[in-house]
Write a protein that holds these residues in place. Structure first.
Motif, mmCIF file in Angstrom:
data_model
loop_
_atom_site.group_PDB
_atom_site.id
_atom_site.type_symbol
_atom_site.label_atom_id
_atom_site.label_comp_id
_atom_site.label_asym_id
_atom_site.label_seq_id
_atom_site.Cartn_x
_atom_site.Cartn_y
_atom_site.Cartn_z
ATOM 1 N N VAL A 1 0.843 -1.207 0.000
ATOM 2 C CA VAL A 1 0.000 0.000 0.000
ATOM 3 C C VAL A 1 0.874 1.252 0.000
ATOM 4 O O VAL A 1 0.630 2.204 -0.748
ATOM 5 N N LEU A 2 1.906 1.256 0.839
ATOM 6 C CA LEU A 2 2.785 2.424 0.927
ATOM 7 C C LEU A 2 3.529 2.660 -0.383
ATOM 8 O O LEU A 2 3.702 3.810 -0.811
ATOM 9 N N SER A 3 3.959 1.599 -1.038
ATOM 10 C CA SER A 3 4.624 1.734 -2.326
ATOM 11 C C SER A 3 3.683 2.323 -3.363
ATOM 12 O O SER A 3 4.077 3.196 -4.156
ATOM 13 N N ALA A 4 2.430 1.862 -3.349
ATOM 14 C CA ALA A 4 1.439 2.412 -4.283
ATOM 15 C C ALA A 4 1.184 3.893 -3.997
ATOM 16 O O ALA A 4 1.069 4.704 -4.923
ATOM 17 N N CYS A 5 1.116 4.247 -2.723
ATOM 18 C CA CYS A 5 0.906 5.650 -2.357
ATOM 19 C C CYS A 5 2.063 6.518 -2.848
ATOM 20 O O CYS A 5 1.850 7.637 -3.334
ATOM 21 N N ALA A 6 3.288 6.014 -2.709
ATOM 22 C CA ALA A 6 4.448 6.760 -3.196
ATOM 23 C C ALA A 6 4.353 6.992 -4.697
ATOM 24 O O ALA A 6 4.672 8.082 -5.190
ATOM 25 N N THR A 7 3.899 5.992 -5.426
ATOM 26 C CA THR A 7 3.725 6.128 -6.873
ATOM 27 C C THR A 7 2.651 7.156 -7.206
ATOM 28 O O THR A 7 2.787 7.936 -8.162
ATOM 29 N N LEU A 8 1.599 7.179 -6.426
ATOM 30 C CA LEU A 8 0.469 8.077 -6.677
ATOM 31 C C LEU A 8 0.776 9.533 -6.347
ATOM 32 O O LEU A 8 0.132 10.442 -6.872
ATOM 33 N N LEU A 9 1.748 9.775 -5.464
ATOM 34 C CA LEU A 9 2.081 11.137 -5.068
ATOM 35 C C LEU A 9 2.832 11.886 -6.162
ATOM 36 O O LEU A 9 3.671 11.327 -6.862
ATOM 37 N N LYS A 10 2.566 13.186 -6.250
ATOM 38 C CA LYS A 10 3.404 14.071 -7.050
ATOM 39 C C LYS A 10 4.733 14.286 -6.316
ATOM 40 O O LYS A 10 4.778 14.192 -5.077
ATOM 41 N N PRO A 11 5.821 14.593 -7.013
ATOM 42 C CA PRO A 11 7.041 15.015 -6.318
ATOM 43 C C PRO A 11 6.747 16.214 -5.416
ATOM 44 O O PRO A 11 6.065 17.155 -5.836
ATOM 45 N N GLY A 12 7.208 16.147 -4.181
ATOM 46 C CA GLY A 12 6.897 17.190 -3.215
ATOM 47 C C GLY A 12 5.610 16.941 -2.450
ATOM 48 O O GLY A 12 5.266 17.701 -1.536
ATOM 49 N N GLY A 13 4.898 15.858 -2.788
ATOM 50 C CA GLY A 13 3.653 15.525 -2.095
ATOM 51 C C GLY A 13 3.910 14.807 -0.779
ATOM 52 O O GLY A 13 5.025 14.321 -0.520
ATOM 53 N N ARG A 14 2.894 14.723 0.050
ATOM 54 C CA ARG A 14 3.042 14.124 1.377
ATOM 55 C C ARG A 14 2.032 13.006 1.603
ATOM 56 O O ARG A 14 0.875 13.103 1.205
ATOM 57 N N LEU A 15 2.514 11.983 2.285
ATOM 58 C CA LEU A 15 1.681 10.865 2.718
ATOM 59 C C LEU A 15 1.479 10.949 4.219
ATOM 60 O O LEU A 15 2.436 11.160 4.971
ATOM 61 N N PHE A 16 0.236 10.768 4.652
ATOM 62 C CA PHE A 16 -0.108 10.778 6.077
ATOM 63 C C PHE A 16 -0.707 9.428 6.451
ATOM 64 O O PHE A 16 -1.660 8.969 5.827
ATOM 65 N N VAL A 17 -0.140 8.816 7.475
ATOM 66 C CA VAL A 17 -0.562 7.496 7.921
ATOM 67 C C VAL A 17 -0.876 7.555 9.407
ATOM 68 O O VAL A 17 -0.169 8.221 10.176
ATOM 69 N N SER A 18 -1.932 6.867 9.820
ATOM 70 C CA SER A 18 -2.120 6.605 11.244
ATOM 71 C C SER A 18 -2.339 5.117 11.430
ATOM 72 O O SER A 18 -2.972 4.461 10.602
ATOM 73 N N THR A 19 -1.786 4.582 12.506
ATOM 74 C CA THR A 19 -1.924 3.158 12.788
ATOM 75 C C THR A 19 -1.654 2.928 14.269
ATOM 76 O O THR A 19 -1.536 3.885 15.047
ATOM 77 N N LEU A 20 -1.556 1.667 14.674
ATOM 78 C CA LEU A 20 -1.357 1.301 16.068
ATOM 79 C C LEU A 20 0.010 0.652 16.257
ATOM 80 O O LEU A 20 0.422 -0.194 15.462
ATOM 81 N N ASN A 21 0.692 1.057 17.320
ATOM 82 C CA ASN A 21 1.999 0.510 17.656
ATOM 83 C C ASN A 21 1.834 -0.869 18.295
ATOM 84 O O ASN A 21 0.869 -1.127 19.017
#
Length: 242
Positions: free
Chosen positions: A142-162
């Motif tokens: 999922v994270l790899s796909a999100c990186a592909t979907l982002l424009k250069p300079g774009g940001r990914l925000f994730v929330s999850t549980l430790n």
């Protein structure tokens, strides 16, 4: 216009049991006193974390694992042009029905991040993926796909549980079995993700980790706030380099 085929929509990286579990909650997703009461409480803190780091007005934003659309609509109300994905048909149906009631414009798709990445690389200024990674078999995909979907300079925000004893005690024993804030079986401890693991996956996807902050739910006031401690819920911001 998307050319995604029907056989691409629900392929690959999902657990049918997880989709069924959350799909069963669809009809009460927007009830602030219903099974997703805690999610309603988390939403303002999640939105604030994103809004502090991205100028949302006019931004192209993708919400991955959107559920019934709580965060998707909140982002759109801030002026973002929002696309939202989920693989649970009942949740997308409820999200679209609520869109008719609210009049908030969100483009909902029954689609995986991986499938959309093949169609629309480099399309988004920001991507949110909240309370979702711990429910999929391969979070790194999922994270790899999100990186592909982002424009250069774009940001990914994730929330999850430790994956800590504190998270087990509060998020599972406390929230699901004692307080009843979440339905029993919402989470599996083995699927929780340590920040170090998430950081490794982000690096492998070509993203730069910018921030890790805690997200604390306070059931006595049914609200949440961003804090320093990351031993239970936490938020992450990552940048795609120019």
């Amino acid at each position: 216009m998307s050319t995604l085929r029907d056989d691409q929509l629900r392929e690959g990286n999902f657990s049918q049991a997880e989709l069924d579990k959350f799909g069963a909650l669809a009809n009460r997703w927007w009830d602030p006193e219903g099974p997703q009461k805690a999610l309603h409480a988390l939403n303002p803190a999640r939105l604030g974390y994103v809004a502090e780091r991205v100028a949302l007005r006019g931004a192209a934003v993708l919400d991955v694992g959107c559920g019934g659309g709580l965060l998707s609509e909140a982002l759109a109300r801030e002026g973002a042009k929002v696309t939202a994905l989920d693989l649970a048909p009942d949740l997308i149906k409820i999200a679209k029905l609520h869109r008719l009631e609210s009049g908030v414009d969100v483009d909902y798709k029954l689609c995986s991040a991986e499938a959309l990445a093949a169609e629309q690389p480099g399309s988004f200024d920001a991507i949110t993926c909240m309370e979702m990674l711990e429910h999929v078999p391969e979070p790194a995909s999922v994270l790899s796909a999100c990186a592909t979907l982002l424009k250069p300079g774009g940001r990914l925000f994730v929330s999850t549980l430790n994956r800590t004893p504190a998270a087990f005690a509060l998020a599972i024993v406390g929230a699901e079995y004692i307080a009843g804030v979440l339905p029993k079986g919402t989470h599996q401890y083995r699927d929780f993700i340590k920040p170090s693991e998430l950081a490794t996956w982000l690096r492998q996807a070509g993203l730069q980790l910018e921030d890790v902050s805690g997200l604390m739910y306070e059931p006595w006031r049914n609200a949440a706030r961003v804090i320093r401690r990351t031993d239970v819920n936490y938020l992450v911001s990552a940048l795609k380099p120019q």
